[in-house]
Design a protein around this motif. Structure first.
Motif: not given
Lengths: 242, 155, 245
Positions: B61, B64-66, B91, B94, B109, B113, B118-119, B121, C87
């Motif tokens: 991801l 954007y991986d959180r 976040t 998926l 990625g 996202v 995801g972060i 959104d 972010d």
């Protein structure tokens, strides 16, 4: 809509949920916040000062909602004849819609508790103002509307850069934190916010205003002035309190 | 005719075609003040930011991986987390489609996202949802103005 | 990846998003230049851009060129937000971008009315790709937009539909489209209220918001395609036969 949200959200758990995170704020101009209206990270509020502005905006929105537009009268020079200018029905409806949207945007901007949200509401006011004046079918007024529209577009740069600088230098956008803490907002960011609002609101743009106020369609044209004056008073409060 | 300074200035200001030029001058002056205040060291970057970005190059991801996984909340540093009790769930979420994409290739990625979850959104819809409401309203008003002018000319 | 790049080029929204992505990953390490942090260096760069663009705006007299310059200026605002590299900054760019696009739309229409540029052009652009490509491109972008969902998806899908309408012409009543877009907006507001009052139902609200914004933005952008009046007996359709069949 906002009222129902408040009734659900902020009445029962006021102490345990909303007491601690935001220390009650003192704004630089007038007093403590009367209440808060949380939407996630954005917590709106009214102080006695902004409550007065809010009531003012509300009054003028209601006036725009219920009143009939004025008709300008042209007298024929050197005679008794006169004729009234007629406002087409679709223009009238459009202008009334824009005036009401402008009033709502002004109320939103006055209540905003977040710097970026405030800048967005200011841009909203700018575009509704543009809509009100652009509806008039007159070469001079359209010319001026275009000039003012360019200004409103350019004005988003100082607004957004100012908000971005506030976030960069203090690490937050919430006015509840910004108004309280010793976190120093640089003068540059404050200046940018102020000149951004100058561009979006039409109050200081006297050159364009002189032409635009000749346009038929009061009281909708009036909303242009009311909104820009109120949003200007609000940004002064923000800048002084920060 | 000899013009005084005031007359010369008001001659420029009274012409509405000079409006943007005057404003541009004001912005340039403010920007110069900004340069001076940077030189004076007044503007410093606050390290303690909200929603900080972490980059894990090995994650499919990326960037954007959180953390978090579907229906398990991720750790999010919001301004007022207690205002949105379900924080972190969006976040971590998926969709099945997104999990399939991850298995296919590590280069999706950006597509993932923008897909629900995801972060972004989380910020745009939930914690700062009011911003998005205002933003779509601005779009709506602008289009209404454009369509009104367009239709009126058609007649 | 290739499709990703192609669509990023096509859609302003996705373009900004990928730009931010690459920007933050480049500046992720600490660069020290003359003892300044990388944020300060970037800010100085942005201020220099402000000097250049506003000086240009000051000197320019032609209305159309000034309109284009304001669009350039909007980009500098996005750069300043992107400098934060968080972010949150990425999420703030989207509203900033939309405000710029929205104002440009309204201003272009005012410019057209003001200059009385309402006369229909005598001949439209007529090249082969405008007869063969619209359907496939529109379907592809529509599907990809639905996958993306939300604002980005709306922009991608809307651009696909815009291209289709602009090439093929349409007899659709735009009033109906606008009504649908209004309902989509209401959907998104309902989703927001659910987020704020019933956070336990976040999943339902997430889907509602994603669909609502997708539909709203896609319709708004595709309406632009119907604004070029090439329906009826417009020149192009006569030359190109009946279009895609």
């Amino acid at each position: 809509m906002t009222d129902t949200v408040c009734a659900e959200m902020c009445v029962p758990p006021t102490d345990m949920l909303y007491g601690s995170p935001y220390e009650f704020l003192e704004t630089g101009i007038e007093g403590r916040a009367l209440f808060n209206l949380p939407f996630g990270d954005i917590v709106n509020f009214l102080t006695p000062y902004t409550a007065v502005l809010f009531i003012f905006a509300l009054t003028f929105t209601i006036i725009a909602l219920i009143s009939k537009p004025e008709r300008q009268v042209d007298t024929v020079f050197g005679g008794d004849a006169y004729y009234t200018k007629d406002i087409p029905k679709d223009t009238l409806k459009f202008q009334r819609f824009m005036a009401i949207a402008c009033g709502l945007a002004t109320m939103g901007g006055i209540m905003a508790g977040d710097v970026f949200n405030f800048t967005l509401f200011t841009a909203f006011i700018g575009i509704t103002n543009l809509g009100i004046v652009a509806a008039v079918k007159n070469k001079h007024i359209l010319d001026n509307a275009f000039e003012y529209g360019l200004l409103a577009m350019v004005g988003t740069l100082p607004l957004f850069v100012g908000a971005a600088l506030v976030l960069a230098t203090t690490g937050t956008l919430s006015m509840w934190v910004l108004f309280n803490s010793a976190a120093a907002v640089p003068l540059f960011a404050k200046l940018l916010l102020v000149i951004g609002v100058i561009a979006e609101g039409m109050a200081p743009v006297f050159v364009a205003k002189a032409e635009i106020t000749r346009a038929p369609g009061a009281p909708y044209i009036l909303m242009v002035h009311v909104s820009s004056l109120l949003i200007f008073l609000r940004v002064i409060e923000i800048v002084i309190s920060m | 005719m000899q013009l005084t300074i005031i007359r010369r200035v008001s001659r420029i200001l009274q012409n509405h075609n000079n409006l943007t030029a005057v404003y541009a001058l004001v912005v340039i002056i403010v920007a110069a003040i900004g340069l001076i205040s940077i030189a004076a060291g007044e503007i410093t970057f606050e390290k303690d930011q909200l929603y900080p970005k972490t980059i894990d190059k090995s994650s499919p991801l990326n960037p954007y991986d959180r953390g978090g996984s579907p229906f398990e909340p991720a750790e999010i540093k919001a301004q007022y987390p207690e205002n949105f009790p379900a924080i972190g769930y969006i976040t971590g979420y998926l969709s099945p489609f997104a999990t399939t994409l991850i298995k296919i290739s590590p280069y999706f990625g950006t597509t993932i996202v923008a897909h629900p979850g995801g972060i972004l959104d989380e910020i745009l819809y939930a914690t700062r949802g009011l911003d998005t409401i205002v933003e779509t309203s601005i779009l709506f008003i602008a289009f209404t103005t454009a369509m009104f002018l367009f239709r009126r000319d058609e007649e | 990846m290739m499709t990703g790049i192609a669509f990023a080029a096509a859609s302003a929204a996705t373009a900004a998003e990928t730009a931010v992505g690459s920007l933050t990953s480049v500046t992720f390490g600490e660069i020290e230049l003359f003892g300044l942090s990388n944020f300060t260096i970037g800010l100085i760069g942005a201020i220099i851009c402000i000097f250049i663009s506003f000086y240009a705006l000051m000197r320019e007299k032609d209305d159309l060129h000034r309109l284009l310059l304001t669009d350039l200026i909007e980009v500098i605002a996005l750069i300043a937000i992107a400098l934060l590299g968080t972010d949150l900054a990425e999420a703030l760019i989207l509203p900033g971008l939309v405000v710029g696009v929205a104002e440009l739309t309204a201003m272009s229409e005012i410019y057209i009315v003001k200059e009385k540029l309402v006369r229909e052009p005598e001949s439209y652009l007529d090249i082969e790709i405008m007869h063969t490509a619209p359907a496939i491109i529109a379907v592809g972008m529509l599907i990809y937009g639905i996958i993306l969902s939300g604002f980005t998806g709306g922009a991608v899908a809307g651009l696909g539909m815009l291209f289709y309408f602009a090439c093929k012409g349409t007899e659709e009543k735009t009033g109906i489209l606008e009504k649908i877009s209004g309902y989509a907006w209401v959907m998104w507001v309902v989703a927001f209220i659910v987020f704020m009052t019933l956070p336990a139902y976040w999943f339902f609200a997430l889907m509602l918001a994603g669909t609502g914004i997708l539909a709203k933005v896609a319709i708004k952008i595709s309406i632009l395609g119907t604004m070029r009046k090439n329906d009826g007996n417009g020149g192009r359709r006569e030359i190109g036969g009946d279009g895609n069949d």
